[in-house]
Motif scaffolding. Structure first.
Motif, PDB file in Angstrom:
ATOM      1  N   ALA A   8       1.047  -0.887  -0.215  1.00 59.29           N
ATOM      2  CA  ALA A   8      -0.621   0.013  -0.282  1.00 59.29           C
ATOM      3  C   ALA A   8       1.220   1.338  -0.187  1.00 59.29           C
ATOM      4  CB  ALA A   8      -1.054  -0.140   0.910  1.00 59.29           C
ATOM      5  N   THR A   9       0.410   2.469  -0.671  1.00 58.13           N
ATOM      6  CA  THR A   9       1.181   3.601  -0.694  1.00 58.13           C
ATOM      7  C   THR A   9      -0.178   5.081   0.104  1.00 58.13           C
ATOM      8  OG1 THR A   9       0.067   4.051  -2.807  1.00 58.13           O
ATOM      9  CG2 THR A   9       2.259   3.684  -2.638  1.00 58.13           C
ATOM     10  N   VAL A  10       0.678   5.153   1.235  1.00 58.10           N
ATOM     11  CA  VAL A  10      -0.248   5.878   2.284  1.00 58.10           C
ATOM     12  C   VAL A  10       0.334   7.390   1.962  1.00 58.10           C
ATOM     13  CG1 VAL A  10      -1.321   6.047   4.236  1.00 58.10           C
ATOM     14  CG2 VAL A  10      -1.066   3.687   3.373  1.00 58.10           C
ATOM     15  N   PRO A  11      -0.340   8.574   1.622  1.00 57.80           N
ATOM     16  CA  PRO A  11       0.290   9.945   1.979  1.00 57.80           C
ATOM     17  C   PRO A  11       0.021  10.460   3.440  1.00 57.80           C
ATOM     18  CG  PRO A  11      -2.319   9.722   0.932  1.00 57.80           C
ATOM     19  CD  PRO A  11      -1.606   8.201   0.696  1.00 57.80           C
ATOM     20  N   LEU A  12       1.383  10.836   3.943  1.00 58.94           N
ATOM     21  CA  LEU A  12       0.789  11.249   5.352  1.00 58.94           C
ATOM     22  C   LEU A  12       0.740  12.527   6.071  1.00 58.94           C
ATOM     23  CD1 LEU A  12       4.328   9.392   6.319  1.00 58.94           C
ATOM     24  CD2 LEU A  12       1.455   8.757   6.273  1.00 58.94           C
ATOM     25  N   ILE A  13      -0.109  13.261   6.024  1.00 54.70           N
ATOM     26  CA  ILE A  13      -0.289  14.315   6.650  1.00 54.70           C
ATOM     27  C   ILE A  13       0.704  14.680   7.833  1.00 54.70           C
ATOM     28  CG2 ILE A  13      -1.987  16.220   7.376  1.00 54.70           C
ATOM     29  CD1 ILE A  13      -4.662  14.140   5.687  1.00 54.70           C
ATOM     30  N   ILE A  14       1.270  15.862   7.995  1.00 54.37           N
ATOM     31  CA  ILE A  14       2.799  15.498   8.667  1.00 54.37           C
ATOM     32  C   ILE A  14       2.036  15.944  10.236  1.00 54.37           C
ATOM     33  CG2 ILE A  14       4.130  17.332   9.135  1.00 54.37           C
ATOM     34  CD1 ILE A  14       4.848  15.866   6.741  1.00 54.37           C
ATOM     35  N   HIS A  15       1.380  16.374  10.449  1.00 53.19           N
ATOM     36  CA  HIS A  15       0.854  16.501  11.901  1.00 53.19           C
ATOM     37  C   HIS A  15       0.028  15.700  12.243  1.00 53.19           C
ATOM     38  CE1 HIS A  15      -3.098  18.260   9.906  1.00 53.19           C
ATOM     39  NE2 HIS A  15      -3.491  17.870  10.692  1.00 53.19           N
ATOM     40  N   MET A  16      -0.493  14.445  11.635  1.00 47.82           N
ATOM     41  CA  MET A  16      -0.841  13.432  11.814  1.00 47.82           C
ATOM     42  C   MET A  16      -0.621  11.948  11.575  1.00 47.82           C
ATOM     43  SD  MET A  16      -5.001  14.121  10.728  1.00 47.82           S
ATOM     44  CE  MET A  16      -5.465  13.136  11.540  1.00 47.82           C
ATOM     45  N   LEU A  42       4.175  13.758   2.243  1.00 46.31           N
ATOM     46  CA  LEU A  42       5.238  12.764   2.304  1.00 46.31           C
ATOM     47  C   LEU A  42       4.592  11.277   1.876  1.00 46.31           C
ATOM     48  CD1 LEU A  42       6.548  13.257   5.899  1.00 46.31           C
ATOM     49  CD2 LEU A  42       8.098  13.113   3.501  1.00 46.31           C
ATOM     50  N   VAL A  43       4.888  10.411   1.578  1.00 45.06           N
ATOM     51  CA  VAL A  43       4.474   8.906   0.800  1.00 45.06           C
ATOM     52  C   VAL A  43       4.767   7.957   1.614  1.00 45.06           C
ATOM     53  CG1 VAL A  43       3.538   7.514  -0.859  1.00 45.06           C
ATOM     54  CG2 VAL A  43       3.732  10.517  -0.822  1.00 45.06           C
ATOM     55  N   ALA A  44       4.015   6.870   2.307  1.00 42.66           N
ATOM     56  CA  ALA A  44       4.747   6.430   3.106  1.00 42.66           C
ATOM     57  C   ALA A  44       4.073   4.934   2.664  1.00 42.66           C
ATOM     58  CB  ALA A  44       4.144   5.781   4.722  1.00 42.66           C
ATOM     59  N   TYR A  45       5.238   4.099   2.318  1.00 45.14           N
ATOM     60  CA  TYR A  45       4.808   2.585   1.091  1.00 45.14           C
ATOM     61  C   TYR A  45       4.965   1.280   2.489  1.00 45.14           C
ATOM     62  CZ  TYR A  45       6.398   4.741  -3.316  1.00 45.14           C
ATOM     63  OH  TYR A  45       6.055   5.245  -3.630  1.00 45.14           O
ATOM     64  N   LEU A  46       3.956   0.753   2.359  1.00 49.64           N
ATOM     65  CA  LEU A  46       3.260  -0.313   3.549  1.00 49.64           C
ATOM     66  C   LEU A  46       3.325  -1.883   2.375  1.00 49.64           C
ATOM     67  CD1 LEU A  46       1.726   1.982   4.379  1.00 49.64           C
ATOM     68  CD2 LEU A  46       2.139   1.201   6.552  1.00 49.64           C
ATOM     69  N   LYS A  47       3.820  -2.539   4.095  1.00 46.80           N
ATOM     70  CA  LYS A  47       3.603  -4.254   3.595  1.00 46.80           C
ATOM     71  C   LYS A  47       3.278  -4.984   4.064  1.00 46.80           C
ATOM     72  CE  LYS A  47       7.475  -6.072   4.027  1.00 46.80           C
ATOM     73  NZ  LYS A  47       8.988  -6.494   3.952  1.00 46.80           N
ATOM     74  N   ARG A  48       2.070  -6.257   4.031  1.00 44.19           N
ATOM     75  CA  ARG A  48       1.985  -7.375   5.201  1.00 44.19           C
ATOM     76  C   ARG A  48       1.545  -8.475   3.666  1.00 44.19           C
ATOM     77  NH1 ARG A  48      -4.293  -5.471   6.864  1.00 44.19           N
ATOM     78  NH2 ARG A  48      -5.223  -6.029   4.213  1.00 44.19           N
ATOM     79  N   PRO A  49       2.017  -9.870   4.776  1.00 45.48           N
ATOM     80  CA  PRO A  49       1.711 -11.041   4.100  1.00 45.48           C
ATOM     81  C   PRO A  49       0.435 -10.962   3.269  1.00 45.48           C
ATOM     82  CG  PRO A  49       3.310 -11.221   6.043  1.00 45.48           C
ATOM     83  CD  PRO A  49       2.294  -9.814   6.206  1.00 45.48           C
ATOM     84  N   LEU A  50      -0.112 -11.491   2.736  1.00 44.60           N
ATOM     85  CA  LEU A  50      -0.969 -11.785   2.617  1.00 44.60           C
ATOM     86  C   LEU A  50      -1.798 -13.385   2.935  1.00 44.60           C
ATOM     87  CD1 LEU A  50      -0.547 -11.975  -2.135  1.00 44.60           C
ATOM     88  CD2 LEU A  50      -1.863 -10.606  -0.173  1.00 44.60           C
ATOM     89  N   GLU A  51      -2.936 -12.858   3.586  1.00 46.95           N
ATOM     90  CA  GLU A  51      -3.664 -14.177   3.785  1.00 46.95           C
ATOM     91  C   GLU A  51      -3.163 -15.862   3.167  1.00 46.95           C
ATOM     92  OE1 GLU A  51      -4.886 -14.174   7.392  1.00 46.95           O
ATOM     93  OE2 GLU A  51      -4.305 -12.124   7.180  1.00 46.95           O
ATOM     94  N   ALA A  52      -2.682 -16.595   3.368  1.00 44.97           N
ATOM     95  CA  ALA A  52      -2.939 -17.750   3.042  1.00 44.97           C
ATOM     96  C   ALA A  52      -4.331 -18.178   2.739  1.00 44.97           C
ATOM     97  CB  ALA A  52      -2.474 -18.804   3.682  1.00 44.97           C
TER      98      ALA A  52
END
Length: 52
Positions: A8-16, A42-52
């Protein structure tokens, strides 16, 4: 067997930033990187394992 990921890519609001990352983290997402986004944002890049 190799782990399969979703991303996922998530925009980050600086004060939050902490609240946003805490929420995604509680949903199982791991922060990979934060990069400059459009304007002063800023933009955050995140990852998580896919559910099996």
């Amino acid at each position: 067997m190799a782990t399969k990921w979703e991303y996922a890519t998530v925009p980050l609001i600086i004060h939050m930033t902490k609240a946003i990352l805490d929420q995604w983290g509680s949903d199982g997402w791991e922060l990979v990187q934060v990069v400059p986004g459009p304007g002063d944002g800023l933009v955050a890049y995140l990852k998580r394992p896919l559910e099996a």
